[in-house]
Design an enzyme around this catalytic site. Structure first.
Site, PDB file in Angstrom:
ATOM      1  N   HIS A  45       0.674  -9.254   4.580  1.00 40.97           N
ATOM      2  CA  HIS A  45      -0.496  -8.367   4.536  1.00 40.97           C
ATOM      3  C   HIS A  45      -1.074  -8.407   3.105  1.00 40.97           C
ATOM      4  O   HIS A  45      -0.756  -7.541   2.272  1.00 40.97           O
ATOM      5  CB  HIS A  45      -0.081  -6.946   4.931  1.00 40.97           C
ATOM      6  CG  HIS A  45      -1.222  -6.012   5.225  1.00 40.97           C
ATOM      7  ND1 HIS A  45      -1.351  -5.337   6.408  1.00 40.97           N
ATOM      8  CD2 HIS A  45      -2.288  -5.629   4.489  1.00 40.97           C
ATOM      9  CE1 HIS A  45      -2.439  -4.580   6.399  1.00 40.97           C
ATOM     10  NE2 HIS A  45      -3.022  -4.741   5.232  1.00 40.97           N
TER      11      HIS A  45
ATOM     12  N   GLN B 232       0.804  -1.218   0.000  1.00 43.86           N
ATOM     13  CA  GLN B 232       0.000   0.000   0.000  1.00 43.86           C
ATOM     14  C   GLN B 232       0.844   1.279   0.000  1.00 43.86           C
ATOM     15  O   GLN B 232       0.361   2.329  -0.414  1.00 43.86           O
ATOM     16  CB  GLN B 232      -0.966  -0.019   1.196  1.00 43.86           C
ATOM     17  CG  GLN B 232      -2.007  -1.128   1.059  1.00 43.86           C
ATOM     18  CD  GLN B 232      -2.981  -1.159   2.215  1.00 43.86           C
ATOM     19  OE1 GLN B 232      -2.730  -1.794   3.219  1.00 43.86           O
ATOM     20  NE2 GLN B 232      -4.095  -0.476   2.073  1.00 43.86           N
TER      21      GLN B 232
ATOM     22  N   ASN C 209      -2.411 -10.793   8.289  1.00 44.22           N
ATOM     23  CA  ASN C 209      -3.345  -9.682   8.465  1.00 44.22           C
ATOM     24  C   ASN C 209      -4.727 -10.101   7.980  1.00 44.22           C
ATOM     25  O   ASN C 209      -4.892 -10.468   6.815  1.00 44.22           O
ATOM     26  CB  ASN C 209      -2.880  -8.462   7.662  1.00 44.22           C
ATOM     27  CG  ASN C 209      -3.830  -7.287   7.831  1.00 44.22           C
ATOM     28  OD1 ASN C 209      -3.943  -6.700   8.905  1.00 44.22           O
ATOM     29  ND2 ASN C 209      -4.565  -6.958   6.773  1.00 44.22           N
ATOM     30  N   GLU C 210      -5.705 -10.058   8.856  1.00 42.88           N
ATOM     31  CA  GLU C 210      -7.110 -10.247   8.535  1.00 42.88           C
ATOM     32  C   GLU C 210      -7.407 -11.466   7.643  1.00 42.88           C
ATOM     33  O   GLU C 210      -7.855 -11.325   6.498  1.00 42.88           O
ATOM     34  CB  GLU C 210      -7.661  -9.004   7.831  1.00 42.88           C
ATOM     35  CG  GLU C 210      -7.544  -7.750   8.671  1.00 42.88           C
ATOM     36  CD  GLU C 210      -8.272  -6.560   8.055  1.00 42.88           C
ATOM     37  OE1 GLU C 210      -8.627  -6.624   6.862  1.00 42.88           O
ATOM     38  OE2 GLU C 210      -8.487  -5.574   8.761  1.00 42.88           O
TER      39      GLU C 210
HETATM   40  C1  BGC Z   1      -6.666  -3.584   5.851  1.00 50.00           C
HETATM   41  C2  BGC Z   1      -5.944  -2.399   5.223  1.00 50.00           C
HETATM   42  C3  BGC Z   1      -6.970  -1.481   4.575  1.00 50.00           C
HETATM   43  C4  BGC Z   1      -7.899  -0.974   5.638  1.00 50.00           C
HETATM   44  C5  BGC Z   1      -8.961   0.007   5.142  1.00 50.00           C
HETATM   45  C6  BGC Z   1      -7.915  -3.198   6.594  1.00 50.00           C
HETATM   46  O1  BGC Z   1      -8.893  -4.147   6.364  1.00 50.00           O
HETATM   47  O2  BGC Z   1      -5.790  -4.309   6.660  1.00 50.00           O
HETATM   48  O3  BGC Z   1      -5.024  -2.899   4.307  1.00 50.00           O
HETATM   49  O4  BGC Z   1      -6.353  -0.444   3.885  1.00 50.00           O
HETATM   50  O5  BGC Z   1      -8.586  -2.069   6.192  1.00 50.00           O
HETATM   51  O6  BGC Z   1      -9.841  -0.584   4.262  1.00 50.00           O
END
Ligand code: BGC
Length: 408
Positions: free
Chosen positions: A110, A19, A154-155
């Site tokens: 990520h 990002q 991540n998520e």
């Molecule tokens: C993610 C980020 C994303 C942010 C806003 C999160 O779910 O980890 O990468 O930019 O949300 O949408």
């Protein structure tokens, strides 16, 4: 009123490699960008070369912590070949943080996958957990002398949902019947050429399973090479609740189970701390009107209280790894932050062991399928000139960070 945070509390902001870094072309998102399925990230804010300038800003904003991610495709550009030069780069990044008194929180993965891995099936591959664990252990072995906090994923659920249910992110697979029916398909499928089948819902669960096994393996392998490293996972927690209606209450419980508890329960015994990403809240049966953020999400920063309390049951330290708002005009960000931090304080008073708060994001950045149109940064980026401009809300946050206290 003064709300003081525990001694040693960490304050900062977060970013992720694809990002902000720029110049990454060997992963699944870059390929999808070349194929015009998603926007191109290109140079982004060129954080890869300008991290020192960015960390100076973070330090001047009173931060004492910073979360960032390692780009897997830089470290392992080909299967099994690790690039020492790129490890050296992240060592320099860690040194730059250390010199400025910023505690690093590293995310090992990520969202973006090296091309060799995604092209050969990615997390659909049977051996994906071992491949992932090998990568994680390698990075931790190389970097753990200057970093204590490492998160594996991540998520996981957000990533798998976007890739195998919505079809909006690589590898663009979709459960079309479901998606069309609930009216969420806004033409993304035409652009991405998402392949739709009902069977993708089963693939989604296979992916979730491989991520669970991958995380557990990574935990074990990391501990072998660096027993003192604190290993976590970064979990997105959408806070679900229901109105008075028992059906809505049950629905909220079920959704919370699917999106939060299921994964956390399955990795039980394999983490030392938990990263929490909070953005959204859903109250079934709620008829209230809310303001929207630039993402079209309801403005509800106090919902972070509920999200934290959902994780409290796991009895591990929690760090807010991401929470923030897309707000191009910087109209609501300062108040949003105050409300979010006040709610975090309340959770601590109610027994949650929260150790850090990292705003998303330090810099404006590439918002995945939405490209550069959304602005989450404490710092505004001019993508043409790469000029950094600190937003007024960042100075409001600075007061809280520096005093370790919220004054109301
Ligand atoms: C993610 C980020 C994303 C942010 C806003 C999160 O779910 O980890 O990468 O930019 O949300 O949408």
């Amino acid at each position: 009123m003064k709300l003081t945070f525990p001694n040693g509390f960490y304050w900062g902001a977060a970013t992720s490699s694809y990002q902000v870094e720029g110049g990454i072309d060997n992963n699944d998102w870059a390929k999808a960008g070349r194929e015009e399925k998603v926007p191109v990230a290109g140079e982004s804010s060129d954080h890869y070369h300008r991290y020192e300038e960015d960390f100076d800003i973070a330090k001047n904003l009173g931060h004492n912590a910073h979360r960032f991610s390692i780009e897997w495709s830089r470290i392992e550009p080909e299967e099994g070949r690790f690039d020492e030069k790129e490890i050296e780069h992240y060592r320099d990044v860690l040194m730059a943080l250390k010199e400025r008194g910023l505690e690093p929180f590293i995310t090992l993965w990520h969202f973006t996958l090296p091309l060799w891995f995604s092209e050969s099936g990615g997390f659909e591959r049977k051996d994906s957990p071992e491949i992932f664990a090998r990568y994680c252990a390698f990075v931790v072995k190389e970097l753990s002398s200057t970093c204590t906090h490492f998160s594996t994923i991540n998520e996981p659920n957000v990533w798998a949902t976007h890739g195998w249910i919505y079809g909006a992110w690589p590898p663009f697979k979709q459960v079309k019947m479901l998606w069309k029916k609930i009216g969420k398909d806004d033409g993304t499928s035409e652009r991405t050429g998402a392949t739709a089948s009902f069977g993708n819902s089963f693939v989604y669960f296979k992916i979730e399973r491989n991520l669970i096994i991958g995380h557990r393996r990574a935990y074990i392998e990391i501990k072998k090479v660096s027993p003192d490293t604190l290993v976590g996972v970064v979990k997105h927690v959408r806070f679900f609740e229901g109105n008075w209606n028992p059906f809505n209450k049950c629905l909220a419980l079920f959704m919370q189970y699917l999106q939060t508890y299921k994964f956390m329960n399955a990795i039980s015994g394999h983490y030392d701390e938990i990263g929490l990403n909070y953005y959204r809240h859903t109250k079934f049966g709620d008829r209230k009107n809310y303001l929207d953020t630039d993402m079209g999400w309801k403005v509800y920063p106090s919902g972070i209280y509920g999200a934290i309390m959902k994780l409290k049951r796991y009895k591990k330290p929690i760090f807010i790894a991401e929470a923030g708002v897309a707000d191009d005009d910087d109209d609501i960000r300062a108040q949003y932050l105050v409300t979010q931090i006040r709610a975090t304080h309340r959770a601590i008073e109610d027994g949650a062991d929260v150790r850090a708060h990292m705003y998303w994001s330090l810099l404006d950045n590439f918002e995945w399928a939405l490209g550069y149109s959304k602005r989450f940064g404490l710092v505004e980026i001019d993508y043409e000139t790469k000029k950094r401009t600190v937003r007024p809300s960042a100075y409001e946050y600075k007061k809280i960070c520096e005093s370790n206290m919220l004054e109301l």
